[in-house]
Design a protein around this motif. Structure first.
Motif, PDB file in Angstrom:
ATOM      1  N   ILE A 176      42.230 -15.779  52.944  1.00 50.11           N
ATOM      2  CA  ILE A 176      41.918 -17.166  53.275  1.00 50.11           C
ATOM      3  C   ILE A 176      40.515 -17.228  53.874  1.00 50.11           C
ATOM      4  O   ILE A 176      39.708 -18.072  53.514  1.00 50.11           O
ATOM      5  N   THR A 177      40.246 -16.262  54.766  1.00 52.20           N
ATOM      6  CA  THR A 177      39.004 -16.294  55.518  1.00 52.20           C
ATOM      7  C   THR A 177      38.097 -15.156  55.087  1.00 52.20           C
ATOM      8  O   THR A 177      38.540 -14.018  54.999  1.00 52.20           O
ATOM      9  N   HIS A 310      47.382 -11.559  65.415  1.00 49.07           N
ATOM     10  CA  HIS A 310      46.400 -10.807  64.616  1.00 49.07           C
ATOM     11  C   HIS A 310      45.121 -11.610  64.362  1.00 49.07           C
ATOM     12  O   HIS A 310      44.021 -11.118  64.609  1.00 49.07           O
ATOM     13  N   ASN A 315      39.315 -12.656  64.996  1.00 53.49           N
ATOM     14  CA  ASN A 315      38.275 -13.691  65.001  1.00 53.49           C
ATOM     15  C   ASN A 315      38.563 -14.590  66.185  1.00 53.49           C
ATOM     16  O   ASN A 315      39.382 -15.498  66.082  1.00 53.49           O
ATOM     17  N   ARG A 317      37.091 -16.906  67.921  1.00 59.47           N
ATOM     18  CA  ARG A 317      36.794 -18.347  67.919  1.00 59.47           C
ATOM     19  C   ARG A 317      36.689 -18.931  69.316  1.00 59.47           C
ATOM     20  O   ARG A 317      37.238 -19.993  69.603  1.00 59.47           O
ATOM     21  N   ARG A 332      36.417  -8.168  53.913  1.00 52.89           N
ATOM     22  CA  ARG A 332      37.641  -7.424  53.611  1.00 52.89           C
ATOM     23  C   ARG A 332      37.869  -7.380  52.114  1.00 52.89           C
ATOM     24  O   ARG A 332      37.840  -8.397  51.435  1.00 52.89           O
ATOM     25  N   ILE A 390      48.114  -4.061  63.527  1.00 55.29           N
ATOM     26  CA  ILE A 390      47.260  -2.883  63.333  1.00 55.29           C
ATOM     27  C   ILE A 390      47.057  -2.063  64.602  1.00 55.29           C
ATOM     28  O   ILE A 390      46.405  -1.035  64.578  1.00 55.29           O
TER      29      ILE A 390
END
Ligand code: HEM
Lengths: 440, 181
Positions: A176-177, A310, A315, A317, A332, A390
């Motif tokens: 998505i990102t 996650h 990120n 923000r 990625r 992770i």
């Protein structure tokens, strides 16, 4: 201006392929290695032509080298020395710092990925199964006729059913990102980071400091190159589903818990900040909206999206957590390997997971920071926790889900993944591939 | 009642070096002590630059007034800036809740934004290309870092965030009690 006719396509465009295979290669001698690089160099997908012809191409090839690989090909001492420490040492040597300890320790890694004779990787994407086989047969034939280059291991990547959206084994929608690079003519979707300076991902360009960092030598070798951090993570799908069932009664509640761990709803990818109570399929698929949020102002306490989830770790923000988010980005790439475990089927013990390459210009500042600090440092945000997916979860860490009036704490989060491989590669430009092939 | 770790003052002696220290991305991580993480950097001031360094005290204080959250990512408690030996030497001491190795790049970037860099540029041996050459910057810091051999905390290991949270809670309680009058 980006030299699109010299940069490998890998980090700039995503071919429309559903099958991929990674090959981990070893050279017996400098000569055999150079000859192989020379034979493959013209087949490597160049950014410019792949961007123009992605619709008609049937296969795409990417070529990258470990530090030992450059050494084996005969890059001279002074040049080798000018490469960054992280790359020179390799991922396994830095596993402890990364937090890849305990069951994630390199002793448990597969595919001979820590073999000092791992010299190169080939990433093959194909539009069809037949095309993939054709490429592999050709390559095998070449290897037979030109002894001295060996395949240490391979890994097959395949999309998972249902095929109408990209997702990993736990079922989360992905891709998505992604960072946007300045000069590519792409406008970031609302709420996303402004376009990155090319130097954040490609060597030989200004980065976000407005200057060009010193290049590994010689420039012919480094210009238009990038670094790739490879990670193979096994996903324990049975354990993950059992966890959801054990901690949430109904199917809706299980979806809710799954979303809380990630920060996005599983099936649509809709961000919790924008739809905290219920999945919103339309929102998830609306590019104008699915990144249009921040954490600093819209959800400072994490009532919608837990601070430890996650995507909130990867990120942040929030300017108070990082003023240099623009220097912590990775591109990625990669996908899923291993068989799909159908919903409701018992855990079969099969090896399945994700095998990804994180592209960047500075392994340490970008990839290693994300993993060692934001994923694995219990001090992140004073949570005393680690990334639920992770982070190394030895059963001693919790997962806090902020909630009014009282937060919910999941005690002793189990490990949903295990690291099964990792290595650092240098992804050279096309001219640099020819330079390597012609080394004397 | 349970006693909390922060209720018992604590001192820890620190060896000169220790092979057990964790390696960070750039070198050994100095351990967390009852006085949190921190560093003490001591360097010579370039001759003739003393007044400039001193003047930067005002400049930086002004810069921070404009954006008080600027240094938030570094999780600081205190920064101390000292000129000594007749202004020929400079000491910069920071007390943090994160270890410096992990947030080095943040520090470099924030130093640029806040103007701290200009002070450093007046020190002997500071790398001119520090903005783009993080390893050189780190080398300077590590070469000029003087480790404590003893650190003491009256309320050991308490983070700045925890202190702020406690004060906020106290304020909220007073407010609540006021409302109940
Ligand atoms: C099995 C392990 C993993 C799973 C299940 C997973 C899953 C996901 C999902 C579902 C997303 C949201 C989709 C999107 O924003 O595009 C995401 C985002 C992300 N992941 Fe992972 N991921 C895993 C491993 C990793 C690793 C090893 C890294 C490397 C550091 C990583 C870094 C990121 C980043 C940077 C984002 C984007 C966050 C944003 O910009 O909002 N992930 N991941």
């Amino acid at each position: 201006m980006l030299e699109l006719d010299d940069i490998q396509h890998y980090l700039l465009c995503r071919p429309r392929a559903i099958i991929a295979q990674y090959f981990f290669m070893s050279f017996d001698s400098a000569d055999s290695g150079r000859k192989w690089v020379g034979a493959l160099a013209d087949k490597v997908g160049v950014a410019k032509s792949v961007l123009e012809a992605a619709e008609t191409d049937l296969r795409w090839i990417t070529l990258a080298f470990t530090y030992n690989g450059l050494k084996k090909l005969g890059v001279d001492e002074a040049s080798l020395e000018s490469f960054p420490d992280a790359y020179k040492q390799g991922m396994a040597a830095r596993a402890r710092m990364l937090g890849f300890t305990d069951y994630n320790h390199p002793d448990n890694w597969e595919d001979k990925i820590t073999d000092p004779n791992l010299h190169a990787t080939v990433i093959l994407f194909a539009r069809t199964q037949e095309e993939k086989q054709r490429c592999i047969d050709l390559h095998d034939q070449w290897l037979k006729e030109n002894p001295g280059v060996n395949t240490l291991s391979t890994l097959v990547l395949e999309a998972l059913p249902p095929y109408d959206y990209v997702h990993e084994h736990f079922g989360y929608r992905d891709r998505i990102t992604t960072p946007v690079i300045e000069g590519m003519g792409i406008t970031p979707s609302p709420g996303s980071m402004p376009p990155s300076k090319a130097g954040e991902f490609f060597l030989g360009y200004n980065d976000e400091t407005g200057t060009m960092p010193a290049l590994p030598q010689p420039v012919e070798l480094s210009k238009n190159g990038s670094f790739l951090a490879y990670v193979k993570m096994k996903e324990h799908v049975g354990a993950f589903r059992d966890f959801l069932k054990a901690n949430a009664a109904t199917e809706d509640e299980q979806e809710f818990l799954a979303a809380k761990l990630m920060g996005r709803w599983r099936k649509s990818g809709a961000p919790l900040v924008l739809c905290p109570e219920k999945d919103d399929h339309e929102l998830g698929w609306d590019e104008k909206r699915n990144n249009n949020f921040d954490f600093a102002n819209m959800d400072p306490k994490g009532y919608a999206c837990p601070v430890g989830s996650h995507i909130r770790r990867m990120n942040v923000r929030d300017n108070k957590v990082s003023q240099i988010m623009n220097r912590r980005l990775i591109i990625r790439r990669g996908g899923t390997y291993g068989p799909h475990l159908p919903e409701g089927a018992p855990e079969d013990g099969a090896n399945r997971g994700i095998a990804v390459f994180a592209g960047c210009a500075d392994i340490s500042r970008q990839f290693e920071f994300l993993v060692s600090v934001w994923a694995n440092d219990p001090e992140f945000a004073e949570l005393g926790e680690r990334d639920p997916f992770i982070g190394t979860q030895d059963g001693t860490f919790n997962m806090t889900i902020p909630k009014r009036p009282l937060k919910k704490t999941i005690k002793g989060l189990p490990a949903f993944t295990s690291v099964k491989g990792g290595a650092y590669f240098f992804l050279p430009g096309i001219k640099a591939l020819h330079y390597l092939a012609s080394l004397k | 009642m349970k006693t909390h770790e922060w209720e018992t003052p604590k001192a820890v002696a620190i060896p000169k070096e220790n092979k057990e220290w964790e390696m960070g991305r750039y070198g050994p991580i100095w351990p967390k002590t009852p006085a949190c993480y921190g560093f003490t950097i001591i360097a010579d001031v370039k001759p003739g630059r003393e007044a400039i360094v001193r003047q930067y005290g005002t400049t930086i204080a002004e810069a921070l007034k404009g954006s008080p959250d600027l240094l938030a990512p570094l999780k600081l408690h205190y920064l101390r800036w000292v000129l000594f030996d007749n202004d020929t030497k400079f000491m910069y001491q920071g007390i943090f809740d994160t270890d410096f190795d992990k947030y080095t790049e943040d520090a470099v970037a924030l130093f640029t934004l806040s103007g701290v860099n200009t002070v450093f540029e007046n020190l002997v041996g500071f790398p001119e290309d520090w903005k783009t050459n993080t390893p050189a910057f780190i080398k300077f810091v590590r070469e000029h870092q003087c480790n404590s051999f003893l650190e003491y905390g009256e309320y050991p290991y308490v983070s700045a965030d925890e202190i702020k949270k406690a004060l906020r809670l106290k304020a909220a309680f007073s407010e609540m009690l006021d409302q109940m009058q």
